[in-house]
Design a protein around this motif. Structure first.
Motif, PDB file in Angstrom:
ATOM      1  N   TRP A 104      35.077  46.343  37.295  1.00  0.00           N
ATOM      2  CA  TRP A 104      36.322  46.542  36.545  1.00  0.00           C
ATOM      3  C   TRP A 104      36.519  45.447  35.487  1.00  0.00           C
ATOM      4  O   TRP A 104      37.471  45.480  34.730  1.00  0.00           O
ATOM      5  CB  TRP A 104      37.516  46.548  37.487  1.00  0.00           C
ATOM      6  N   GLY A 105      35.642  44.438  35.478  1.00  0.00           N
ATOM      7  CA  GLY A 105      35.762  43.368  34.495  1.00  0.00           C
ATOM      8  C   GLY A 105      36.570  42.182  34.969  1.00  0.00           C
ATOM      9  O   GLY A 105      36.921  41.309  34.185  1.00  0.00           O
ATOM     10  N   TYR A 106      36.859  42.094  36.277  1.00  0.00           N
ATOM     11  CA  TYR A 106      37.601  40.965  36.827  1.00  0.00           C
ATOM     12  C   TYR A 106      36.634  39.961  37.449  1.00  0.00           C
ATOM     13  O   TYR A 106      35.547  40.312  37.886  1.00  0.00           O
ATOM     14  CB  TYR A 106      38.608  41.447  37.885  1.00  0.00           C
ATOM     15  N   ALA A 115      28.272  42.880  43.048  1.00  0.00           N
ATOM     16  CA  ALA A 115      29.540  42.722  42.328  1.00  0.00           C
ATOM     17  C   ALA A 115      29.881  43.959  41.509  1.00  0.00           C
ATOM     18  O   ALA A 115      31.046  44.193  41.197  1.00  0.00           O
ATOM     19  CB  ALA A 115      29.483  41.500  41.418  1.00  0.00           C
ATOM     20  N   MET A 116      28.889  44.755  41.185  1.00  0.00           N
ATOM     21  CA  MET A 116      29.138  45.930  40.354  1.00  0.00           C
ATOM     22  C   MET A 116      29.598  47.133  41.167  1.00  0.00           C
ATOM     23  O   MET A 116      29.859  48.189  40.629  1.00  0.00           O
ATOM     24  CB  MET A 116      27.891  46.281  39.547  1.00  0.00           C
ATOM     25  N   MET A 117      29.717  46.979  42.474  1.00  0.00           N
ATOM     26  CA  MET A 117      30.201  48.067  43.315  1.00  0.00           C
ATOM     27  C   MET A 117      31.704  47.933  43.488  1.00  0.00           C
ATOM     28  O   MET A 117      32.219  46.838  43.697  1.00  0.00           O
ATOM     29  CB  MET A 117      29.502  48.031  44.679  1.00  0.00           C
ATOM     30  N   VAL A 124      40.140  37.485  46.199  1.00  0.00           N
ATOM     31  CA  VAL A 124      40.645  36.140  45.906  1.00  0.00           C
ATOM     32  C   VAL A 124      40.519  35.829  44.423  1.00  0.00           C
ATOM     33  O   VAL A 124      41.496  35.555  43.731  1.00  0.00           O
ATOM     34  CB  VAL A 124      39.906  35.075  46.746  1.00  0.00           C
ATOM     35  N   TYR A 125      39.292  35.882  43.905  1.00  0.00           N
ATOM     36  CA  TYR A 125      39.037  35.452  42.526  1.00  0.00           C
ATOM     37  C   TYR A 125      39.448  36.482  41.479  1.00  0.00           C
ATOM     38  O   TYR A 125      39.390  36.197  40.287  1.00  0.00           O
ATOM     39  CB  TYR A 125      37.584  35.029  42.346  1.00  0.00           C
ATOM     40  N   ILE A 126      39.889  37.645  41.896  1.00  0.00           N
ATOM     41  CA  ILE A 126      40.393  38.624  40.936  1.00  0.00           C
ATOM     42  C   ILE A 126      41.625  38.070  40.208  1.00  0.00           C
ATOM     43  O   ILE A 126      41.962  38.490  39.116  1.00  0.00           O
ATOM     44  CB  ILE A 126      40.689  39.972  41.626  1.00  0.00           C
ATOM     45  N   ASN A 154      39.718  50.655  49.679  1.00  0.00           N
ATOM     46  CA  ASN A 154      38.864  49.622  49.089  1.00  0.00           C
ATOM     47  C   ASN A 154      39.606  48.934  47.954  1.00  0.00           C
ATOM     48  O   ASN A 154      40.446  49.530  47.292  1.00  0.00           O
ATOM     49  CB  ASN A 154      37.573  50.232  48.526  1.00  0.00           C
ATOM     50  N   TYR A 155      39.262  47.659  47.742  1.00  0.00           N
ATOM     51  CA  TYR A 155      39.810  46.965  46.581  1.00  0.00           C
ATOM     52  C   TYR A 155      39.275  47.631  45.330  1.00  0.00           C
ATOM     53  O   TYR A 155      38.109  48.020  45.271  1.00  0.00           O
ATOM     54  CB  TYR A 155      39.393  45.491  46.575  1.00  0.00           C
ATOM     55  N   SER A 156      40.138  47.769  44.344  1.00  0.00           N
ATOM     56  CA  SER A 156      39.691  48.373  43.093  1.00  0.00           C
ATOM     57  C   SER A 156      40.240  47.571  41.929  1.00  0.00           C
ATOM     58  O   SER A 156      40.900  46.561  42.123  1.00  0.00           O
ATOM     59  CB  SER A 156      40.139  49.834  43.012  1.00  0.00           C
TER      60      SER A 156
END
Length: 167
Positions: A104-106, A115-117, A124-126, A154-156
């Motif tokens: 998503w670019g975060y 990380a691309m999934m 945390v780092y989002i 899931n986190y999105s």
């Protein structure tokens, strides 16, 4: 304004640098916007000068971190040049050297192709470079906390404000 002077080739396409506001005025008031260049980059706002009937009545100084493109502080000065109010802004994980991004670019601390999934978004780092708190000149503080968006458990992509606390 010559549009040709605002076009820049960026190896992958052209970028058009738009003009920026220098002043806004009416019959009695005028607000002037002052900028500074950071390297050869676009200008960053440094202050606003407010005039009433041609007389400077107040100034707003703006401190921007040009490398990170974040607002650091805002100071309000009276016509005598004395600061009568200011606020400082802090952001999450500014000093951390996290350079990976999720799909998503975060920002994410997850490494490699994981990380691309979508389900590997880092909860945390989002929040990296999101506003953490605002402190006024009397020491009062507004803290902002965020939570990641969820999609099917899931986190999105993205975050939303979870809570704001006044201290």
């Amino acid at each position: 304004w010559d549009v040709r002077s605002k076009i820049q080739w960026l190896n992958y396409g052209y970028s058009l640098k738009s003009p920026y506001v220098k002043s806004i005025y009416n019959a009695r008031q005028k607000i002037c916007f002052d900028y500074t260049l950071v390297g050869s980059k676009n200008p960053f706002l440094t202050n606003l000068r407010i005039f009433e009937n041609g007389i400077l009545t107040s100034t707003v100084n703006v401190q921007v971190d040009g490398n990170k493109k974040i607002l650091r502080s805002v100071e309000y000065l009276g016509s005598d040049g004395v600061v009568y109010d200011n606020v400082r802004l802090n952001y999450y994980y500014e000093g951390d050297n996290i350079k990976n991004y999720d799909s998503w670019g975060y920002y994410t601390n997850v490494r490699g192709s994981d990380a691309m999934m979508i389900n590997k978004t880092d909860p945390v780092y989002i929040k990296k470079f999101s506003l953490q708190n605002i402190t006024n000149n009397l020491g009062g503080q507004l803290e902002v906390d965020y939570e990641p968006n969820m999609l099917n458990g899931n986190y999105s992509g993205g975050i939303r404000v979870k809570q704001m606390i006044i201290k």
